[in-house]
Design a protein around this motif. Structure first.
Motif, PDB file in Angstrom:
ATOM      1  N   ILE A  51       0.854  -1.185   0.000  1.00 25.22           N
ATOM      2  CA  ILE A  51       0.000   0.000   0.000  1.00 25.22           C
ATOM      3  C   ILE A  51       0.892   1.238   0.000  1.00 25.22           C
ATOM      4  CG2 ILE A  51      -1.790   1.292   1.217  1.00 25.22           C
ATOM      5  CD1 ILE A  51      -2.721  -1.288   2.472  1.00 25.22           C
ATOM      6  N   GLU A  52       0.645   2.147  -0.921  1.00 24.62           N
ATOM      7  CA  GLU A  52       1.402   3.398  -0.984  1.00 24.62           C
ATOM      8  C   GLU A  52       0.430   4.580  -0.899  1.00 24.62           C
ATOM      9  OE1 GLU A  52       4.014   3.407  -4.362  1.00 24.62           O
ATOM     10  OE2 GLU A  52       5.375   1.960  -3.434  1.00 24.62           O
ATOM     11  N   TYR A  53       0.920   5.686  -0.333  1.00 21.88           N
ATOM     12  CA  TYR A  53       0.071   6.841  -0.045  1.00 21.88           C
ATOM     13  C   TYR A  53       0.598   8.094  -0.744  1.00 21.88           C
ATOM     14  CZ  TYR A  53      -1.422   3.734   3.742  1.00 21.88           C
ATOM     15  OH  TYR A  53      -1.882   2.665   4.467  1.00 21.88           O
ATOM     16  N   PHE A  54      -0.344   8.888  -1.277  1.00 17.98           N
ATOM     17  CA  PHE A  54       0.009  10.116  -1.988  1.00 17.98           C
ATOM     18  C   PHE A  54      -0.970  11.223  -1.583  1.00 17.98           C
ATOM     19  CE2 PHE A  54       1.063   6.420  -4.480  1.00 17.98           C
ATOM     20  CZ  PHE A  54       2.346   6.661  -4.941  1.00 17.98           C
ATOM     21  N   VAL A  55      -0.456  12.418  -1.367  1.00 23.21           N
ATOM     22  CA  VAL A  55      -1.315  13.580  -1.139  1.00 23.21           C
ATOM     23  C   VAL A  55      -1.474  14.290  -2.475  1.00 23.21           C
ATOM     24  CG1 VAL A  55      -1.428  15.881  -0.108  1.00 23.21           C
ATOM     25  CG2 VAL A  55      -0.825  13.908   1.306  1.00 23.21           C
ATOM     26  N   GLU A  56      -2.673  14.241  -3.033  1.00 21.41           N
ATOM     27  CA  GLU A  56      -2.920  14.889  -4.321  1.00 21.41           C
ATOM     28  C   GLU A  56      -3.069  16.401  -4.154  1.00 21.41           C
ATOM     29  OE1 GLU A  56      -6.277  13.040  -6.127  1.00 21.41           O
ATOM     30  OE2 GLU A  56      -5.096  11.339  -6.845  1.00 21.41           O
ATOM     31  N   GLU A  57      -3.682  16.795  -3.036  1.00 24.86           N
ATOM     32  CA  GLU A  57      -3.912  18.225  -2.817  1.00 24.86           C
ATOM     33  C   GLU A  57      -3.933  18.523  -1.318  1.00 24.86           C
ATOM     34  OE1 GLU A  57      -7.199  21.716  -3.911  1.00 24.86           O
ATOM     35  OE2 GLU A  57      -7.523  19.618  -4.527  1.00 24.86           O
ATOM     36  N   VAL A  58      -3.229  19.583  -0.941  1.00 25.35           N
ATOM     37  CA  VAL A  58      -3.292  20.061   0.431  1.00 25.35           C
ATOM     38  C   VAL A  58      -4.383  21.122   0.484  1.00 25.35           C
ATOM     39  CG1 VAL A  58      -2.058  21.211   2.311  1.00 25.35           C
ATOM     40  CG2 VAL A  58      -0.853  19.569   0.837  1.00 25.35           C
ATOM     41  N   LEU A  59      -5.475  20.820   1.152  1.00 25.19           N
ATOM     42  CA  LEU A  59      -6.622  21.725   1.212  1.00 25.19           C
ATOM     43  C   LEU A  59      -6.431  22.815   2.259  1.00 25.19           C
ATOM     44  CD1 LEU A  59      -9.409  18.989   1.052  1.00 25.19           C
ATOM     45  CD2 LEU A  59      -8.552  20.378  -0.839  1.00 25.19           C
ATOM     46  N   GLU A  60      -5.719  22.482   3.335  1.00 35.11           N
ATOM     47  CA  GLU A  60      -5.550  23.446   4.415  1.00 35.11           C
ATOM     48  C   GLU A  60      -4.358  23.050   5.285  1.00 35.11           C
ATOM     49  OE1 GLU A  60      -8.175  25.284   8.161  1.00 35.11           O
ATOM     50  OE2 GLU A  60      -8.921  23.587   6.981  1.00 35.11           O
ATOM     51  N   HIS A  61      -3.578  24.043   5.635  1.00 29.64           N
ATOM     52  CA  HIS A  61      -2.505  23.854   6.621  1.00 29.64           C
ATOM     53  C   HIS A  61      -3.039  24.376   7.951  1.00 29.64           C
ATOM     54  CE1 HIS A  61       1.871  24.951   8.029  1.00 29.64           C
ATOM     55  NE2 HIS A  61       1.242  24.134   8.859  1.00 29.64           N
ATOM     56  N   ILE A  62      -3.290  23.450   8.865  1.00 30.41           N
ATOM     57  CA  ILE A  62      -3.906  23.807  10.150  1.00 30.41           C
ATOM     58  C   ILE A  62      -2.808  24.007  11.181  1.00 30.41           C
ATOM     59  CG2 ILE A  62      -5.541  23.103  11.930  1.00 30.41           C
ATOM     60  CD1 ILE A  62      -6.763  21.203   9.778  1.00 30.41           C
ATOM     61  N   LYS A  63      -2.660  25.242  11.616  1.00 30.59           N
ATOM     62  CA  LYS A  63      -1.607  25.566  12.581  1.00 30.59           C
ATOM     63  C   LYS A  63      -1.986  25.032  13.964  1.00 30.59           C
ATOM     64  CE  LYS A  63       1.022  28.238   9.903  1.00 30.59           C
ATOM     65  NZ  LYS A  63       2.457  28.005   9.689  1.00 30.59           N
ATOM     66  N   ALA A  64      -0.992  24.538  14.689  1.00 25.02           N
ATOM     67  CA  ALA A  64      -1.213  24.088  16.056  1.00 25.02           C
ATOM     68  C   ALA A  64      -1.583  25.277  16.938  1.00 25.02           C
ATOM     69  CB  ALA A  64       0.046  23.404  16.593  1.00 25.02           C
ATOM     70  N   VAL A  65      -2.457  25.020  17.885  1.00 29.33           N
ATOM     71  CA  VAL A  65      -2.862  26.080  18.803  1.00 29.33           C
ATOM     72  C   VAL A  65      -1.683  26.408  19.725  1.00 29.33           C
ATOM     73  CG1 VAL A  65      -4.444  26.727  20.644  1.00 29.33           C
ATOM     74  CG2 VAL A  65      -5.248  25.322  18.726  1.00 29.33           C
ATOM     75  N   GLU A  66      -1.305  27.663  19.736  1.00 28.26           N
ATOM     76  CA  GLU A  66      -0.182  28.065  20.568  1.00 28.26           C
ATOM     77  C   GLU A  66      -0.629  28.299  21.996  1.00 28.26           C
ATOM     78  OE1 GLU A  66       2.021  31.317  19.060  1.00 28.26           O
ATOM     79  OE2 GLU A  66       2.280  30.461  17.053  1.00 28.26           O
ATOM     80  N   THR A  67       0.151  27.765  22.911  1.00 31.49           N
ATOM     81  CA  THR A  67      -0.107  28.002  24.340  1.00 31.49           C
ATOM     82  C   THR A  67       0.589  29.288  24.742  1.00 31.49           C
ATOM     83  OG1 THR A  67      -0.183  25.606  24.723  1.00 31.49           O
ATOM     84  CG2 THR A  67       0.093  27.053  26.659  1.00 31.49           C
ATOM     85  N   PRO A  68      -0.169  30.269  25.209  1.00 34.63           N
ATOM     86  CA  PRO A  68       0.477  31.544  25.551  1.00 34.63           C
ATOM     87  C   PRO A  68       1.453  31.404  26.705  1.00 34.63           C
ATOM     88  CG  PRO A  68      -1.789  31.484  26.322  1.00 34.63           C
ATOM     89  CD  PRO A  68      -1.604  30.266  25.483  1.00 34.63           C
ATOM     90  N   TYR A  69       2.532  32.148  26.613  1.00 37.95           N
ATOM     91  CA  TYR A  69       3.550  32.109  27.663  1.00 37.95           C
ATOM     92  C   TYR A  69       3.105  33.025  28.794  1.00 37.95           C
ATOM     93  CZ  TYR A  69       7.873  33.080  30.195  1.00 37.95           C
ATOM     94  OH  TYR A  69       8.793  33.258  31.174  1.00 37.95           O
ATOM     95  N   ILE A  70       3.013  32.459  29.995  1.00 39.01           N
ATOM     96  CA  ILE A  70       2.625  33.253  31.176  1.00 39.01           C
ATOM     97  C   ILE A  70       3.795  33.271  32.142  1.00 39.01           C
ATOM     98  CG2 ILE A  70       0.989  33.462  33.083  1.00 39.01           C
ATOM     99  CD1 ILE A  70      -1.003  31.872  31.389  1.00 39.01           C
ATOM    100  N   PRO A  71       4.457  34.395  32.297  1.00 43.44           N
ATOM    101  CA  PRO A  71       5.615  34.448  33.196  1.00 43.44           C
ATOM    102  C   PRO A  71       5.173  34.317  34.657  1.00 43.44           C
ATOM    103  CG  PRO A  71       5.055  36.640  32.421  1.00 43.44           C
ATOM    104  CD  PRO A  71       4.160  35.686  31.674  1.00 43.44           C
ATOM    105  N   PHE A  72       5.976  33.660  35.419  1.00 42.89           N
ATOM    106  CA  PHE A  72       5.705  33.515  36.842  1.00 42.89           C
ATOM    107  C   PHE A  72       6.476  34.581  37.624  1.00 42.89           C
ATOM    108  CE2 PHE A  72       4.638  29.399  35.167  1.00 42.89           C
ATOM    109  CZ  PHE A  72       3.512  29.041  35.904  1.00 42.89           C
ATOM    110  N   LEU A  73       5.785  35.210  38.539  1.00 45.73           N
ATOM    111  CA  LEU A  73       6.420  36.259  39.330  1.00 45.73           C
ATOM    112  C   LEU A  73       6.759  35.714  40.718  1.00 45.73           C
ATOM    113  CD1 LEU A  73       4.035  39.228  38.463  1.00 45.73           C
ATOM    114  CD2 LEU A  73       6.240  38.673  37.413  1.00 45.73           C
ATOM    115  N   ASP A  74       7.922  36.072  41.186  1.00 46.92           N
ATOM    116  CA  ASP A  74       8.323  35.667  42.535  1.00 46.92           C
ATOM    117  C   ASP A  74       7.535  36.491  43.565  1.00 46.92           C
ATOM    118  OD1 ASP A  74      10.090  33.827  41.580  1.00 46.92           O
ATOM    119  OD2 ASP A  74      11.760  35.278  41.464  1.00 46.92           O
TER     120      ASP A  74
END
Length: 329
Positions: free
Chosen positions: A306-329
């Motif tokens: 079995i071989e696999y081929f992508v004929e068309e990329v319909l959408e590039h879905i970006k990973a959800v970014e986790t916001p950086y929250i600085p910790f204060l002393d």
């Protein structure tokens, strides 16, 4: 697993004989049995479900006096999203139905004494109720009633897979060279080992099927030539996560999702590849691609490839970014 439907069923292979009275079996023999059954269900999944589902075989050892038994749990995982985007006439069988297909396959091969040829498929007639009339090795007409299960498989437009359709699918499995060779792997410890007398299968409804003994083992030998080795090509829209990408147009990417294990895929979408080449596409961990995936199935050196081929990329879905929250002393 949110968009996944899982069905499962159970079967137990029990080999009887003098050599097994201490619940011991040669490790190589056991490995061949497990490999044969696993490959058999993978082939079933391809033939019956067009690889729109994932099938998993789990092994659990179990012993009975004077025999060697191995329990198997069969799981069929259906991706609801993939099925909704598939052809309206696509239907997939559940684990119970696939196990039932296996039971009928063994019964039919046995009653036909292995004499099943696609070259002479005119000798097989299937009635509306699924009853099969076929000529056996002595050229005698045999009536075989396909044993129905309790599950009803619905097609997207509301129709159902009838018993007649399942009988046709079961006959098609008989013509499949890989199926027959893996059936042979499961049965032939009886042939190879004088100390193993017979095989029976216990199903999850407690039904016991006596499959083969010394007098019937040759019925399950795979024919030397089976002429059904047809190439298959099919397409589906699917979302796959990027595991490994390549900046070389001729190299494959590694993609996967919860239902499709990591696969090597050649991307054919020139526009997308150009965007990658000229840094118009930027990637980060857990990015996904919604694509038209083409799956090509063929045989090489008598093995299914079995071989696999992508004929068309319909959408590039970006990973959800986790916001950086600085910790204060």
């Amino acid at each position: 697993m949110e968009n996944t439907n899982i069905t499962s069923s159970y079967l137990k292979l029990i080999y009887d004989g003098e050599d097994l009275k201490n619940h011991e079996m040669d490790a190589m023999e056991l490995a061949l049995i497990i490999e044969g059954l696993n490959n058999l269900f993978l082939e079933f999944n391809s033939e019956l479900n067009s690889d729109l589902t994932t099938i998993k075989l789990k092994v659990k050892a179990n012993f009975e006096k004077g025999s060697f038994g191995v329990e198997f749990i069969v799981e069929v995982l259906k991706n609801i999203e993939v099925l909704l985007n598939s052809s309206p006439v696509t239907a997939t069988l559940t684990a119970i139905e696939i196990i039932n297909m296996l039971k009928n396959l063994f019964n039919f091969i046995k009653i036909m004494k292995g004499n099943i040829s696609e070259k002479d498929n005119s000798a097989i007639k299937i009635e509306e109720d699924g009853t099969i009339y076929a000529k056996n090795i002595e050229d005698t007409n045999i009536k075989y009633e396909y044993t129905e299960d309790t599950d009803t498989t619905e097609i997207k437009d509301g129709d159902t897979i009838t018993t007649k359709t399942k009988s046709k699918k079961m006959i098609k499995l008989c013509y499949n060279g890989s199926v027959r060779k893996n059936v042979e792997k499961i049965i032939f410890p009886i042939k190879r080992n004088n100390g193993i007398e017979n095989l029976k299968i216990v199903y999850d409804n407690a039904e016991i099927q006596y499959v083969a003994d010394k007098s019937t083992v040759d019925f399950y030998k795979a024919p030397d030539v089976i002429s059904d080795r047809k190439n298959k090509t099919y397409r589906k829209e699917v979302v796959l996560r990027i595991n490994k990408l390549s900046f070389n147009e001729t190299s494959k990417w590694t993609l996967y999702n919860v239902d499709i294990p990591k696969i090597s895929v050649l991307i054919e979408d020139k526009k997308f590849l150009n965007n990658v080449k000229y840094n118009k596409e930027h990637f980060s961990k857990d990015d996904e691609l919604r694509v038209i995936l083409r799956i090509e199935e063929f045989y090489r050196n008598d093995k299914r490839v079995i071989e696999y081929f992508v004929e068309e990329v319909l959408e590039h879905i970006k990973a959800v970014e986790t916001p950086y929250i600085p910790f204060l002393d």
